[in-house]
Scaffold this active site. Structure first.
Site, PDB file in Angstrom:
ATOM      1  N   ASN A  32      35.588  26.473 -22.840  1.00 32.26           N
ATOM      2  CA  ASN A  32      35.423  25.898 -24.174  1.00 32.26           C
ATOM      3  C   ASN A  32      36.816  25.676 -24.782  1.00 32.26           C
ATOM      4  O   ASN A  32      37.136  26.154 -25.863  1.00 32.26           O
ATOM      5  CB  ASN A  32      34.565  26.791 -25.080  1.00 32.26           C
ATOM      6  CG  ASN A  32      34.153  26.064 -26.349  1.00 32.26           C
ATOM      7  OD1 ASN A  32      34.420  26.511 -27.445  1.00 32.26           O
ATOM      8  ND2 ASN A  32      33.546  24.909 -26.203  1.00 32.26           N
ATOM      9  N   LEU A  33      37.610  24.943 -24.029  1.00 29.26           N
ATOM     10  CA  LEU A  33      39.038  24.839 -24.323  1.00 29.26           C
ATOM     11  C   LEU A  33      39.308  24.041 -25.594  1.00 29.26           C
ATOM     12  O   LEU A  33      38.686  23.014 -25.849  1.00 29.26           O
ATOM     13  CB  LEU A  33      39.742  24.182 -23.134  1.00 29.26           C
ATOM     14  CG  LEU A  33      39.500  24.892 -21.797  1.00 29.26           C
ATOM     15  CD1 LEU A  33      40.212  24.150 -20.666  1.00 29.26           C
ATOM     16  CD2 LEU A  33      39.945  26.354 -21.847  1.00 29.26           C
ATOM     17  N   HIS A  37      44.341  26.661 -26.208  1.00 33.41           N
ATOM     18  CA  HIS A  37      44.401  26.833 -24.747  1.00 33.41           C
ATOM     19  C   HIS A  37      45.360  25.802 -24.138  1.00 33.41           C
ATOM     20  O   HIS A  37      46.137  26.120 -23.236  1.00 33.41           O
ATOM     21  CB  HIS A  37      43.022  26.604 -24.113  1.00 33.41           C
ATOM     22  CG  HIS A  37      41.982  27.592 -24.515  1.00 33.41           C
ATOM     23  ND1 HIS A  37      40.928  27.271 -25.331  1.00 33.41           N
ATOM     24  CD2 HIS A  37      41.814  28.901 -24.196  1.00 33.41           C
ATOM     25  CE1 HIS A  37      40.149  28.330 -25.495  1.00 33.41           C
ATOM     26  NE2 HIS A  37      40.664  29.333 -24.831  1.00 33.41           N
ATOM     27  N   GLY A 152      47.484  33.861 -25.478  1.00 37.69           N
ATOM     28  CA  GLY A 152      47.643  33.497 -26.887  1.00 37.69           C
ATOM     29  C   GLY A 152      47.802  34.747 -27.741  1.00 37.69           C
ATOM     30  O   GLY A 152      47.098  35.742 -27.538  1.00 37.69           O
ATOM     31  N   ASP A 155      45.018  36.909 -29.799  1.00 43.70           N
ATOM     32  CA  ASP A 155      44.458  38.171 -29.294  1.00 43.70           C
ATOM     33  C   ASP A 155      45.603  39.163 -29.138  1.00 43.70           C
ATOM     34  O   ASP A 155      45.958  39.563 -28.023  1.00 43.70           O
ATOM     35  CB  ASP A 155      43.748  37.923 -27.958  1.00 43.70           C
ATOM     36  CG  ASP A 155      42.555  36.991 -28.131  1.00 43.70           C
ATOM     37  OD1 ASP A 155      41.652  37.337 -28.897  1.00 43.70           O
ATOM     38  OD2 ASP A 155      42.566  35.908 -27.531  1.00 43.70           O
ATOM     39  N   ARG A 192      34.821  30.702 -31.171  1.00 40.67           N
ATOM     40  CA  ARG A 192      33.753  31.257 -32.023  1.00 40.67           C
ATOM     41  C   ARG A 192      33.705  30.602 -33.407  1.00 40.67           C
ATOM     42  O   ARG A 192      32.739  30.812 -34.137  1.00 40.67           O
ATOM     43  CB  ARG A 192      33.907  32.775 -32.149  1.00 40.67           C
ATOM     44  CG  ARG A 192      33.641  33.485 -30.817  1.00 40.67           C
ATOM     45  CD  ARG A 192      33.576  34.989 -30.942  1.00 40.67           C
ATOM     46  NE  ARG A 192      33.028  35.597 -29.741  1.00 40.67           N
ATOM     47  CZ  ARG A 192      33.737  36.258 -28.814  1.00 40.67           C
ATOM     48  NH1 ARG A 192      35.034  36.416 -28.966  1.00 40.67           N
ATOM     49  NH2 ARG A 192      33.148  36.767 -27.746  1.00 40.67           N
TER      50      ARG A 192
END
Ligand code: PAF
Length: 291
Positions: A32-33, A37, A152, A155, A192
């Site tokens: 789900n780039l 990303h 990234g 996170d 999300r």
């Protein structure tokens, strides 16, 4: 771009490249780039001769009642974006490949765990999440054997834990972290975000605004505990359900009681049913780290 599903196909490709003294960069993803990303992929291209990307929604890092089943899967669009981004190899393993355990549904296997760092902040609310992350990232590093892996900074805790794993286990891979890619109103990009209703999406940028304001306040000398309490209170008043709003040391992630030169403020909060995280790394120029 080659698309492979077996570990031996990855081994053989990488062996071939390394035989020609090629440097290999790896970007692990759950698909789900988005632009975040793709910025990691772009960085990877600048750091190495060949770029490997994995797409794998890792069941072991999702807890009971979390969004494993509904996590957005958009493989066709992802493949197109990765071809345009100049990726050399896309690895799409199955659960059976990544978890060749005794039962087909088993996500239990040899595990890698980084204690303490995995138990605080997001780890407190998601007890086995980081066990799943370090276990799968270790497996990927063994399969891809990259010279460098790119993550990234959104996170932030995940990156700190992976750095610790790599250091403690002497893994021969360099970890590079890139700043968070943001929407125009400051909201950190995340797969999300698409779970948010329109009303929630309008509110969501408060997280990044709060991190900017509160980090500036602490850098200017405000008391950390009071600012943490104030941050959490503002979130509650704005309709969020905060999990933590916390100032930490950027490497050890230990709690700060006093300002130091380098700091990170991290937040996790639910908005409706969507759990959002964000952080801001900042410096207090008037202080040294030993202060
Ligand atoms: O950050 C993610 O997307 C995942 O945690 C990772 C690193 C791909 C491991 O599944």
């Amino acid at each position: 771009m080659d698309v492979v599903e077996s570990t031996s196909d990855v081994f053989n490709k990488v062996l071939d490249w390394k035989g020609q003294h090629g440097r290999v960069a790896f970007v692990p993803t759950m698909g789900n780039l988005h632009a975040g990303h793709l910025s990691l992929v772009e960085k990877a291209r600048g750091l190495a001769d060949k770029v490997v990307v994995s797409i794998y929604v890792n069941p072991m890092q999702f807890g009971a009642g979390e969004d494993f089943d509904t996590y957005p899967r958009t493989l066709d669009a992802d493949k197109k974006a990765l071809i345009e981004a100049g990726v050399d190899l896309l690895f799409l393993p199955s659960n059976e490949t990544m978890y060749p355990g005794p039962s087909a549904n088993s996500t239990v296997s040899a595990q890698v765990y980084v204690p303490e760092l995995s138990e605080i902040l997001c780890g407190a609310g998601r007890p086995s999440h980081f066990l799943g992350v370090t276990t799968i990232v270790n497996k990927f590093f063994n399969i891809v054997q990259p010279d460098v892996a790119i993550f990234g900074q959104k996170d932030f805790q995940q990156v700190a834990i992976i750095r610790r794993m790599v250091s403690d286990l002497f893994m021969p891979v360099e970890i590079v972290a890139l700043p968070t890619t943001r929407e125009s109103d400051g909201l950190a990009m995340s797969s999300r975000n698409q779970y948010l209703t329109e009303n929630e999406r309008n509110k969501a940028s408060l997280l990044s605004e709060l991190l900017s304001q509160m980090s500036e306040t602490v850098a200017n000398g405000a008391d950390i505990a009071s600012i943490e309490a104030k941050g959490a209170e503002i979130l509650v008043l704005s309709g969020f359900e905060p999990e933590y709003f916390s100032f930490r040391d950027p490497v050890s992630l230990s709690q700060l009681t006093h300002a130091q030169k380098d700091m990170v403020v991290l937040v996790a909060a639910k908005l409706g049913s969507t759990r959002l995280i964000d952080n801001r790394l900042f410096s207090c120029e008037t202080l040294s780290n030993s202060a």
